[in-house]
Motif scaffolding. Sequence first.
Motif, short mmCIF file in Angstrom:
data_model
loop_
_atom_site.label_atom_id
_atom_site.label_comp_id
_atom_site.label_asym_id
_atom_site.label_seq_id
_atom_site.Cartn_x
_atom_site.Cartn_y
_atom_site.Cartn_z
N ASP A 47 -5.20 4.92 3.52
CA ASP A 47 -4.13 4.01 3.97
C ASP A 47 -3.51 3.14 2.61
N ILE A 48 -4.55 2.59 2.01
CA ILE A 48 -4.06 1.60 1.02
C ILE A 48 -3.49 2.04 -0.23
N LYS A 103 5.65 -8.17 3.10
CA LYS A 103 5.60 -7.66 4.78
C LYS A 103 5.08 -6.38 4.93
N LYS A 104 5.25 -5.56 4.08
CA LYS A 104 4.67 -4.36 4.17
C LYS A 104 3.04 -4.37 4.08
N TRP A 105 2.62 -5.33 3.46
CA TRP A 105 1.05 -5.50 3.22
C TRP A 105 0.45 -6.10 4.66
N HIS A 106 1.20 -7.01 5.30
CA HIS A 106 0.76 -7.70 6.45
C HIS A 106 0.82 -6.41 7.49
N ARG A 118 -2.18 -2.41 11.01
CA ARG A 118 -2.49 -1.06 11.16
C ARG A 118 -4.07 -0.69 10.98
N LEU A 119 -4.55 -1.38 10.03
CA LEU A 119 -6.00 -1.15 9.56
C LEU A 119 -6.70 -1.80 10.85
#
Length: 574
Positions: A473-474, A522-525, A530-531
Amino acid sequence: MCTTLIITRGASKDGSMMVAHSDDDELGDQRIIYVPAQDHEQGAMRQVFEEHYRYPRLVTYERGPNYEPATHHVSESPNPVPNLTEPIGYIPQVRHTYAYFDGNYGIMNEHNLMMGECTNGAKYQPDHVTAEEAEKNGKHIRLFYSQELSRVALERCKKAREAVKLMGKLLDKYSYYSTGETLLVADEDEAWVFEMCALPDEQYHSAWVAQQVPDGEVFVAANEFRIRQIEDNRKDVIYSELLKPGLEYLGWWNPEDGPLDWLSSVSNGEYNHPYYSLRRVWRVLDRINPDLALNPWVTRGFKDIKDGSYATDYPFSIKPEHRLTLQDVFALYRDHYEGTEFDLTQGVAAGPYGDPSRFVGPYDGNQNNVTENQHMYGAWERPISVFYQGYTYVNQLRPKTAEIPEATRGLCWFGPDVSYTTCFVPFAAQALELPERYQSGDPQIFDPKTAWWAFDFVSNWARLNYQRMTRADILPLQQKIETEEVQKTILQWDECCRGKNDREARDLLTGLGEKNANEVVKKWHKLGYRLIAKYSDGYCNLSDCKEPQNIGYSSGWLALTNYKDGPTSYEMKP
């Protein structure tokens, strides 16, 4: 407790000069702050502040609006509007100071002068001495630590050599206090390593030395002085007039013994435990040029095993096997010794999911100190990407070409929190402001509006199932943004700034940089949310309506536990 690099233009694939730094300061102030250019009246005095890392690192009206009291307001804080920081002294101000990006140390200014830093142990680490205290007690003033020293250089200098000479002049006059320090300084032509410490004498009060990194080579420092023998008549070395007479007076060096060894003369060696520094130096050098076959266990340059931190196994700088890309430098800062005998993702301590984090506890001693008499119960390897990183940046000065406008040559690639799980985003050195998300946030009060907390949350949540979350994911999102999306962004910046005058280009870069950085946050939020759902309750919950997967634990890890002794039958255990 940092790791810092210089990649000279001849050592980079595209001819960029790069200076990089990871600020490994646990819960210190993690903001990157824009300090504007300023004009000052004739005869004005510049405030000098004491070293400080906790939030807020500085509260003043003297460094632009982003350090003013109102910018630190947090409703949950017991002290929402902190008092102004009191200066410990003053020096004469210049009529005009340059704009720069500031962290716990100065980072990069509008003329593309770049800085990096790491803290080192020194034999003598005194407190500051104000002018009033000096006059009262008959002592020499001690006004500068590397934090303010780096900021003054960025405020006043355009070139690396100019900055080295200015910092040396300030130390010779106003003296130095606290820990030993390394500052890296580079422009488009030259890169220098500037190292300094205090001396326990009122006449010979400070010591500093600077050495130039040859073009085509890479330099790394990791919490231990890296300059060694200082020989006369070298064009690539500059040092204080106080250095040699001071060390001779103190009995720390005897000219009859040969050239002065800077490290062994002024320092007790590595922080905390053996290989705390040297292993990281070895790892960077070995990764960029494995053909040198450098040994991770030092063998040369010391009389007995107790003096191992003075070893001479690792060169001051080396040529890389292949010229490094920006992504190569990012990768160096994401290292946990993977694939080596020191691999922190392996073994019992990594847990069932290969977590490389090794938290510091009461048996680990002071992580930010050198002592000769410390009792060692044991030790963890100290990786480059360590769990208490506050931020990492890679300053890049791209070469002069017809395709690259002057306004976009200087970039600061900034990654909040731990380098392994962060995402580096670019800010143009000539921007006129930085995004509020990156200039705000107390690391002890959760605030999802700030960039640092977006990345810190993902980093901490990943420890629930480290290898699966990072690999699945990351890291894929990180790589997509850093290699595909952001590179397109830089090309867009270049295109937008071509043909624009200086002010138009700087206005454009300010807006474009803010838009890009905010989109990444925003994408990291979204990634963090999602995680939470995907790995809830130890499952892998898939989004395509399939049944959740039971993850469990590997057979290898289960074999190390008492799993095999569990109740698998009704028979009594012998």
